[in-house]
Design a protein around this motif. Structure first.
Motif, PDB file in Angstrom:
ATOM      1  N   ARG A 181     -33.600  33.498   9.222  1.00 59.71           N
ATOM      2  CA  ARG A 181     -33.075  32.131   9.163  1.00 59.71           C
ATOM      3  C   ARG A 181     -34.206  31.123   9.313  1.00 59.71           C
ATOM      4  O   ARG A 181     -35.095  31.280  10.139  1.00 59.71           O
ATOM      5  N   GLU A 182     -34.168  30.063   8.489  1.00 57.10           N
ATOM      6  CA  GLU A 182     -35.190  29.030   8.540  1.00 57.10           C
ATOM      7  C   GLU A 182     -34.980  28.069   9.698  1.00 57.10           C
ATOM      8  O   GLU A 182     -35.857  27.272  10.000  1.00 57.10           O
ATOM      9  N   ASP A 183     -33.794  28.125  10.351  1.00 58.79           N
ATOM     10  CA  ASP A 183     -33.552  27.225  11.478  1.00 58.79           C
ATOM     11  C   ASP A 183     -33.910  27.874  12.815  1.00 58.79           C
ATOM     12  O   ASP A 183     -33.629  27.316  13.867  1.00 58.79           O
ATOM     13  N   HIS A 184     -34.525  29.048  12.780  1.00 63.08           N
ATOM     14  CA  HIS A 184     -35.041  29.671  13.993  1.00 63.08           C
ATOM     15  C   HIS A 184     -36.498  29.264  14.160  1.00 63.08           C
ATOM     16  O   HIS A 184     -37.328  29.515  13.286  1.00 63.08           O
ATOM     17  N   PHE A 185     -36.810  28.659  15.277  1.00 64.33           N
ATOM     18  CA  PHE A 185     -38.143  28.139  15.518  1.00 64.33           C
ATOM     19  C   PHE A 185     -38.866  29.011  16.544  1.00 64.33           C
ATOM     20  O   PHE A 185     -38.255  29.585  17.440  1.00 64.33           O
ATOM     21  N   CYS A 186     -40.186  29.084  16.424  1.00 57.73           N
ATOM     22  CA  CYS A 186     -40.963  29.803  17.425  1.00 57.73           C
ATOM     23  C   CYS A 186     -41.064  28.937  18.681  1.00 57.73           C
ATOM     24  O   CYS A 186     -40.745  27.749  18.683  1.00 57.73           O
ATOM     25  N   THR A 187     -41.538  29.541  19.760  1.00 58.84           N
ATOM     26  CA  THR A 187     -41.520  28.887  21.064  1.00 58.84           C
ATOM     27  C   THR A 187     -42.346  27.608  21.085  1.00 58.84           C
ATOM     28  O   THR A 187     -41.922  26.592  21.644  1.00 58.84           O
ATOM     29  N   SER A 188     -43.524  27.619  20.489  1.00 61.79           N
ATOM     30  CA  SER A 188     -44.344  26.412  20.531  1.00 61.79           C
ATOM     31  C   SER A 188     -43.754  25.298  19.677  1.00 61.79           C
ATOM     32  O   SER A 188     -43.910  24.116  19.999  1.00 61.79           O
ATOM     33  N   GLU A 189     -43.055  25.644  18.600  1.00 64.25           N
ATOM     34  CA  GLU A 189     -42.372  24.614  17.799  1.00 64.25           C
ATOM     35  C   GLU A 189     -41.258  23.963  18.611  1.00 64.25           C
ATOM     36  O   GLU A 189     -41.075  22.728  18.570  1.00 64.25           O
ATOM     37  N   VAL A 190     -40.500  24.770  19.349  1.00 64.22           N
ATOM     38  CA  VAL A 190     -39.441  24.226  20.192  1.00 64.22           C
ATOM     39  C   VAL A 190     -40.040  23.322  21.268  1.00 64.22           C
ATOM     40  O   VAL A 190     -39.533  22.230  21.545  1.00 64.22           O
ATOM     41  N   ALA A 191     -41.136  23.761  21.879  1.00 63.18           N
ATOM     42  CA  ALA A 191     -41.786  22.945  22.903  1.00 63.18           C
ATOM     43  C   ALA A 191     -42.259  21.621  22.333  1.00 63.18           C
ATOM     44  O   ALA A 191     -42.138  20.572  22.988  1.00 63.18           O
ATOM     45  N   ALA A 192     -42.789  21.635  21.120  1.00 71.77           N
ATOM     46  CA  ALA A 192     -43.248  20.398  20.489  1.00 71.77           C
ATOM     47  C   ALA A 192     -42.091  19.425  20.284  1.00 71.77           C
ATOM     48  O   ALA A 192     -42.223  18.217  20.531  1.00 71.77           O
ATOM     49  N   LEU A 193     -40.952  19.932  19.848  1.00 70.57           N
ATOM     50  CA  LEU A 193     -39.770  19.083  19.668  1.00 70.57           C
ATOM     51  C   LEU A 193     -39.315  18.493  21.000  1.00 70.57           C
ATOM     52  O   LEU A 193     -38.922  17.323  21.082  1.00 70.57           O
ATOM     53  N   CYS A 194     -39.375  19.295  22.048  1.00 66.13           N
ATOM     54  CA  CYS A 194     -38.985  18.816  23.370  1.00 66.13           C
ATOM     55  C   CYS A 194     -39.930  17.710  23.852  1.00 66.13           C
ATOM     56  O   CYS A 194     -39.485  16.710  24.442  1.00 66.13           O
ATOM     57  N   MET A 195     -41.219  17.881  23.630  1.00 70.08           N
ATOM     58  CA  MET A 195     -42.184  16.855  24.020  1.00 70.08           C
ATOM     59  C   MET A 195     -41.877  15.526  23.355  1.00 70.08           C
ATOM     60  O   MET A 195     -41.912  14.460  23.972  1.00 70.08           O
TER      61      MET A 195
END
Length: 252
Positions: A181-195
């Motif tokens: 799935r293209e809507d699954h993000f890796c951990t650092s991508e999720v962290a970047a969005l949270c920042m």
């Protein structure tokens, strides 16, 4: 000084009965600081971005051992990164103490459709240097999608916390593991969005650029190709951090 993920990896290795071999990865000596081949080391590019936001990584059993793990990148960039191994039957007391620490407002970052509607939020208060505001602490479940769902549903200490449901417009750029799935993000991508949600734009952009550099180094090492030190990924990271280095003297 070793960061939280590095320390967790070292602790996990002490419990291993045999050496960990990454599936499909290169079986050679790796740099202890970035987990890449010495010829492709990127330790000198490690950025330092001041931020009041914290990240708590709950990591599946062998996740700290995987050289493709990007929670390591989060710990490189975000000083207040905490890392704990996840187990269904026991919980690290230090994790419980962190979640009770009054300076933090924890958020479990997970898709909202898996939580009760009253727990789900889509925004956080911006991080501000004031005693009146708790600092956001983003809890990221670091593992495969199946492992993350298990951690979310079988961790009672997370059950009362708000669930931050992200709604990114872009698709994942992570290239080091396969996902259906293209809507699954890796951990650092999720962290970047949270920042970015917390108003920490520079930290978010730096994480994005740092992931691109790590991906480039990792894949070039895997395919026995030299690093393109003047490429777009390195140029973007230099623009954000001002860090510029010459390639290491080692070669393939």
């Amino acid at each position: 000084m070793p960061h939280a993920v590095s320390l967790l990896r070292a602790a996990r290795l002490t419990r291993s009965a045999k050496p960990f071999l990454a599936r499909g990865g290169f079986k050679q000596e790796r740099c202890a600081g970035c987990r890449l081949l010495p010829s492709h080391c990127m330790c000198a590019l490690r950025p330092s971005v001041p931020t009041r936001v914290g990240v708590c990584l709950l990591m599946a059993d062998i996740e700290p051992l995987k050289p493709s793990n990007t929670g390591w990148l989060v710990a490189d960039v975000v000083a207040d990164t905490f890392a704990f191994g996840w187990a269904r039957t026991e919980t690290d007391p230090a994790l419980l103490a962190l979640l009770r620490d009054p300076q933090w407002q924890p958020y479990v970052v997970f898709p909202g459709q898996y939580a009760a509607p009253e727990r789900v939020v889509h925004s956080v208060a911006p991080s501000q240097p004031s005693d009146k505001h708790k600092r956001p602490l983003f809890i990221l479940l670091d593992g495969t999608w199946a492992e993350a769902r298990k951690m979310f549903s079988r961790s009672p200490y997370l059950a009362a916390l708000p669930v931050l449901s992200l709604e990114p417009e872009q698709i994942s750029q992570y290239k080091l593991r396969r996902s259906r799935r293209e809507d699954h993000f890796c951990t650092s991508e999720v962290a970047a969005l949270c920042m970015q949600l917390a108003g920490e734009e520079l930290a978010g952009q730096t994480l994005e650029a740092y992931l691109a550099v790590f991906t480039h180094h990792y894949l070039r090492a895997k395919h026995q190709q030299p690093v393109e030190w003047d490429g777009d990924a390195h140029r973007r990271l230099r623009e954000l951090t001002g860090v510029a280095v010459q390639p290491p003297p080692l070669s393939l």
